[in-house]
Design a protein around this motif. Structure first.
Motif, PDB file in Angstrom:
ATOM      1  N   PHE B 205      16.686  30.134 -77.606  1.00  0.00           N
ATOM      2  CA  PHE B 205      17.136  29.978 -75.786  1.00  0.00           C
ATOM      3  C   PHE B 205      16.699  31.091 -75.482  1.00  0.00           C
ATOM      4  O   PHE B 205      17.824  32.215 -75.936  1.00  0.00           O
ATOM      5  CB  PHE B 205      18.246  28.631 -76.390  1.00  0.00           C
ATOM      6  CG  PHE B 205      17.177  27.588 -76.597  1.00  0.00           C
ATOM      7  CD1 PHE B 205      16.599  26.734 -76.523  1.00  0.00           C
ATOM      8  CD2 PHE B 205      17.674  27.196 -78.299  1.00  0.00           C
ATOM      9  CE1 PHE B 205      16.493  25.109 -76.682  1.00  0.00           C
ATOM     10  CE2 PHE B 205      17.534  26.374 -78.602  1.00  0.00           C
ATOM     11  CZ  PHE B 205      16.381  25.027 -77.967  1.00  0.00           C
ATOM     12  N   GLU B 206      16.783  31.153 -74.139  1.00  0.00           N
ATOM     13  CA  GLU B 206      17.107  32.460 -73.369  1.00  0.00           C
ATOM     14  C   GLU B 206      19.305  31.996 -72.707  1.00  0.00           C
ATOM     15  O   GLU B 206      19.161  31.180 -73.207  1.00  0.00           O
ATOM     16  CB  GLU B 206      16.317  31.695 -71.733  1.00  0.00           C
ATOM     17  CG  GLU B 206      15.034  31.806 -72.106  1.00  0.00           C
ATOM     18  CD  GLU B 206      14.216  33.362 -72.239  1.00  0.00           C
ATOM     19  OE1 GLU B 206      15.121  34.158 -71.868  1.00  0.00           O
ATOM     20  OE2 GLU B 206      12.594  33.375 -72.001  1.00  0.00           O
ATOM     21  N   GLY B 209      19.198  29.169 -70.747  1.00  0.00           N
ATOM     22  CA  GLY B 209      18.900  27.973 -71.495  1.00  0.00           C
ATOM     23  C   GLY B 209      20.685  28.080 -72.079  1.00  0.00           C
ATOM     24  O   GLY B 209      20.905  26.398 -71.672  1.00  0.00           O
ATOM     25  N   SER B 212      22.763  26.939 -69.341  1.00  0.00           N
ATOM     26  CA  SER B 212      21.987  25.577 -68.562  1.00  0.00           C
ATOM     27  C   SER B 212      22.884  24.551 -69.612  1.00  0.00           C
ATOM     28  O   SER B 212      24.278  23.351 -69.014  1.00  0.00           O
ATOM     29  CB  SER B 212      20.744  24.938 -68.506  1.00  0.00           C
ATOM     30  OG  SER B 212      20.236  26.025 -67.699  1.00  0.00           O
ATOM     31  N   GLU B 234      19.590  19.766 -66.741  1.00  0.00           N
ATOM     32  CA  GLU B 234      18.805  20.982 -66.401  1.00  0.00           C
ATOM     33  C   GLU B 234      18.512  20.873 -67.323  1.00  0.00           C
ATOM     34  O   GLU B 234      18.734  21.159 -68.287  1.00  0.00           O
ATOM     35  CB  GLU B 234      20.340  21.783 -65.992  1.00  0.00           C
ATOM     36  CG  GLU B 234      19.525  22.836 -65.121  1.00  0.00           C
ATOM     37  CD  GLU B 234      20.529  23.960 -64.986  1.00  0.00           C
ATOM     38  OE1 GLU B 234      21.120  23.777 -63.586  1.00  0.00           O
ATOM     39  OE2 GLU B 234      21.030  24.932 -65.786  1.00  0.00           O
ATOM     40  N   ILE B 236      16.775  23.004 -70.477  1.00  0.00           N
ATOM     41  CA  ILE B 236      17.354  23.749 -71.739  1.00  0.00           C
ATOM     42  C   ILE B 236      16.072  24.856 -71.660  1.00  0.00           C
ATOM     43  O   ILE B 236      15.046  24.553 -72.360  1.00  0.00           O
ATOM     44  CB  ILE B 236      17.857  23.734 -72.579  1.00  0.00           C
ATOM     45  CG1 ILE B 236      19.157  22.575 -72.425  1.00  0.00           C
ATOM     46  CG2 ILE B 236      18.790  24.862 -72.981  1.00  0.00           C
ATOM     47  CD1 ILE B 236      19.749  21.530 -72.830  1.00  0.00           C
ATOM     48  N   LYS B 237      16.266  25.752 -71.108  1.00  0.00           N
ATOM     49  CA  LYS B 237      14.964  26.999 -71.876  1.00  0.00           C
ATOM     50  C   LYS B 237      14.804  27.650 -72.862  1.00  0.00           C
ATOM     51  O   LYS B 237      15.698  28.409 -73.233  1.00  0.00           O
ATOM     52  CB  LYS B 237      15.120  28.210 -70.664  1.00  0.00           C
ATOM     53  CG  LYS B 237      14.005  27.584 -68.944  1.00  0.00           C
ATOM     54  CD  LYS B 237      13.906  29.399 -68.470  1.00  0.00           C
ATOM     55  CE  LYS B 237      13.138  28.719 -67.411  1.00  0.00           C
ATOM     56  NZ  LYS B 237      14.284  29.228 -65.895  1.00  0.00           N
ATOM     57  N   HIS B 238      13.813  27.120 -73.795  1.00  0.00           N
ATOM     58  CA  HIS B 238      13.523  28.117 -74.961  1.00  0.00           C
ATOM     59  C   HIS B 238      12.767  29.706 -74.574  1.00  0.00           C
ATOM     60  O   HIS B 238      12.152  29.736 -73.216  1.00  0.00           O
ATOM     61  CB  HIS B 238      12.667  27.237 -75.789  1.00  0.00           C
ATOM     62  CG  HIS B 238      12.336  25.841 -76.374  1.00  0.00           C
ATOM     63  ND1 HIS B 238      12.426  24.880 -74.862  1.00  0.00           N
ATOM     64  CD2 HIS B 238      13.421  25.599 -77.201  1.00  0.00           C
ATOM     65  CE1 HIS B 238      12.739  23.942 -76.173  1.00  0.00           C
ATOM     66  NE2 HIS B 238      12.775  24.454 -76.750  1.00  0.00           N
ATOM     67  N   LYS B 239      12.694  30.592 -75.829  1.00  0.00           N
ATOM     68  CA  LYS B 239      12.140  31.639 -75.893  1.00  0.00           C
ATOM     69  C   LYS B 239      10.728  31.544 -75.593  1.00  0.00           C
ATOM     70  O   LYS B 239      10.300  30.158 -76.246  1.00  0.00           O
ATOM     71  CB  LYS B 239      12.405  33.409 -76.651  1.00  0.00           C
ATOM     72  CG  LYS B 239      13.705  33.086 -76.210  1.00  0.00           C
ATOM     73  CD  LYS B 239      14.789  33.998 -77.078  1.00  0.00           C
ATOM     74  CE  LYS B 239      15.903  35.032 -76.786  1.00  0.00           C
ATOM     75  NZ  LYS B 239      16.509  35.381 -78.126  1.00  0.00           N
ATOM     76  N   THR B 243       9.698  27.354 -79.277  1.00  0.00           N
ATOM     77  CA  THR B 243      10.161  25.233 -79.013  1.00  0.00           C
ATOM     78  C   THR B 243      10.260  24.755 -80.450  1.00  0.00           C
ATOM     79  O   THR B 243      10.979  23.980 -81.376  1.00  0.00           O
ATOM     80  CB  THR B 243       9.421  25.007 -78.638  1.00  0.00           C
ATOM     81  OG1 THR B 243       9.185  25.148 -77.457  1.00  0.00           O
ATOM     82  CG2 THR B 243      10.087  23.001 -78.050  1.00  0.00           C
ATOM     83  N   GLY B 261      13.039  21.093 -72.778  1.00  0.00           N
ATOM     84  CA  GLY B 261      14.496  20.985 -72.743  1.00  0.00           C
ATOM     85  C   GLY B 261      14.843  19.807 -72.512  1.00  0.00           C
ATOM     86  O   GLY B 261      16.186  20.916 -71.719  1.00  0.00           O
TER      87      GLY B 261
END
Lengths: 240, 323
Positions: B205-206, B209, B212, B234, B236-239, B243, B261
């Motif tokens: 995850f970023e 992310g 968040s 919100e 959650i951002k993966h790189k 995923t 996310g």
């Protein structure tokens, strides 16, 4: 082979054998499982082997995780000299096509083959059971010939009978229970993959190989009756 | 032997114990009580081993009639229980007589009630457990949720003292009170802080992310069930392209994050394996809180360490072993 030890919460550990799907990595996972089972460790509640990991579930009130880690590492040292019992090929009868395999024609057409070609190719490979998961008794299989690869249906069917044999992309598999799903159905086996009333409850275990073979309607019915009556002996032969 | 007659079933009432272990390698989910802490507590109150078989009622309770004498106790969600129309206290052993009717007026707090009976529920074990696994239709009472007209066998009440067995309806009934340690029963709030340990794919995850995940509020959605709690909030951002993982084991309380996310907390009927990145794991001690949350409730995740998590768990175990 370098193993990685990663906690998964406060009551499970992952031992990771690699980052790819391969028979070599999976063999390490299965060896590790056997080696740790031999230790008969108190406080271990379950093992979940997968393609490239072994998850070890434990009770932290019974066993300290630092102690467990030490034992894991000690056991891992033995893997190099360890051999597993010879793998078995489980022979799985399949009634291909017709009502049992409504997508056989589509799979043939998609790959520019005849239905007979698809049956011949599908029943000539030994497929390794890498792991079980998803639903009780479902096998993640390797080794299907790419010549019969076919994408899933865009809209899944709502009800697929137990025993259905299908193709999804480059994978083949058997539905252990009646369930919805998007696989291309090419046939059905009369065998039961999961029966809570028999011992063992599951037909396959990780490390087995599956070899499909075609049967006609009459043979299918005979086997189904024997399975229902508890008299059917599944054919198992050593893997060459 | 005493039995339990089901007059109304409630929304989802199933027979559960601590779960079916040893078969996850074959893809068999563990099942068992969503809130094992409340199951254990209810059992303790009626003199059972903590892992005995109970009823798990969800949001609305059943109406049950006893054909014989037993002790019962209710822990977990407060659904305003009553016996023959009289309110009865939560977390207290209650003496039930033949013909008594147990009902629930409505949910006051939490989501799942555990009803324990002296000696447990005498359904046959399947693969070492009496837990119901609904998707495969095995275990519990005929592999399904209770329905009106069902009659469940109760376990033997051999724990009763000779005096208890001689007692008749003319003897004044008394709840059997066991003093529970102060603060033992958690408060079921609509907003909870849930402690997690960093998961095997936290690095998928970023940083944004992960931020968040640990700072935003996540709402329990209506698509939550015994398999998992699906949350919304919100994203959650993966790189990039991180995923999915090679399908691998899932443990109780694993938080996985699919491509959209939105996190999913895996619970009692979880699949044994999954292919989404595992960002974190809810600590065992806090699973009791999750199991008592309802759609619309809010979760705030907070990171803790493995040592802290295990200390909380072991403290809780000691309540039942008396050390």
């Amino acid at each position: 082979m370098e193993l990685k030890y990663i906690p998964s919460g406060d009551s499970a550990f992952i031992i990771k054998a690699g980052d790819v799907i391969s028979e070599e990595v999976n063999l390490v996972v299965r060896k590790l499982l056997k080696r740790l089972e031999e230790e008969n460790l108190p406080g271990i509640t379950d093992f979940i082997p997968s393609y490239n990991e072994l998850m070890v579930c434990y009770d932290p009130a019974t066993v300290d995780y630092r102690q467990l880690l030490e034992i894991f590492k000690k056991c891992a040292d033995d893997l190099g000299t360890m051999t597993l019992p010879a793998a078995e090929v489980v022979h799985v009868p399949v009634l291909y096509g017709g009502e049992a395999g409504p997508d056989l024609h589509h799979v043939a057409e998609h790959n520019g083959l005849t239905e007979e070609d698809v049956i011949r190719i599908h029943s000539s490979a030994d497929c390794l059971v890498y792991m079980l998961g998803f639903t009780p008794g479902f096998c993640y299989l390797g080794g299907m010939d790419r010549r019969i690869a076919t994408p899933r249906h865009e809209t899944p069917r709502l009800k697929i009978p137990a025993g259905s044999v299908g193709i999804a992309g480059e994978q083949t598999g058997i539905y252990p229970l009646e369930s919805p799903g998007g696989w291309q159905l090419i046939g059905r086996t009369p065998l039961r993959l999961f029966n809570p009333d028999t011992k063992p409850e599951f037909l396959f275990t990780a490390g087995d190989y599956i070899r499909f073979y075609p049967v006609d309607r009459g043979e299918y019915e005979r086997i189904a009756a024997a399975v229902a009556g508890g008299t059917y002996q599944v054919k198992r032969t050593p893997k060459e | 032997m005493a039995t339990l007659i089901v007059h109304t079933a409630g929304l989802l009432t199933t027979v559960q114990d601590r779960g079916r272990y040893g078969y996850q390698r074959y893809g068999m989910p563990v099942s068992g009580a969503m809130d094992t802490f409340s199951l254990e507590l209810a059992n303790l109150l009626v003199g059972n081993d903590p892992g005995k078989t109970c009823l798990e009622a969800t949001i609305t309770g059943p109406e049950l009639e006893f054909t014989g004498a037993t002790w019962l106790a209710i822990s977990g969600a407060d659904m305003d229980p009553h016996l023959n129309g009289q309110g009865i206290p939560m977390n207290t052993a209650i003496d039930a007589r033949p013909g008594d009717r147990l009902g629930f007026r409505g949910l006051k707090s939490g989501c799942r009630s555990y009803i324990a009976f002296a000696g447990g529920i005498a359904v046959p074990p399947v693969m070492g457990s009496r837990s119901t696994y609904l998707r495969a239709g095995i275990g519990g009472f005929q592999g399904r949720a209770l329905m009106p007209g069902d009659e469940l066998p109760l376990g033997g009440s051999d724990h009763l003292s000779p005096f208890d067995q001689l007692s008749t309806d003319t003897v004044k009934r008394k709840p059997r009170v066991i003093k529970l340690p102060e603060g033992l029963i958690p408060e079921y709030k609509h907003e909870q802080t849930i402690r997690v340990i960093s998961g095997p794919e936290a690095h998928y995850f970023e940083i944004a992310g992960l931020r968040s995940f640990l700072s935003a509020e996540y709402t329990v959605t209506a698509r939550s069930d015994r398999m998992g709690y699906r949350l919304s909030g919100e994203p959650i951002k993966h790189k990039e392209d991180m995923t999915n993982i090679i399908s691998a084991g899932i443990s109780l309380g694993t938080v996985q994050v699919p491509g959209d996310g939105q996190p999913i907390i895996l619970m009692a009927d979880r699949q044994t394996s999954g292919g989404y990145a595992r960002i974190a794991n809810v600590i065992t001690a806090d699973l009791t809180l999750i199991a008592q949350m309802r759609p619309g409730d809010m979760i705030h995740f907070k990171e803790t360490t493995m040592d802290m998590a295990q200390r909380h768990y072991i403290d809780r175990c000691n309540i039942f072993t008396g050390t």
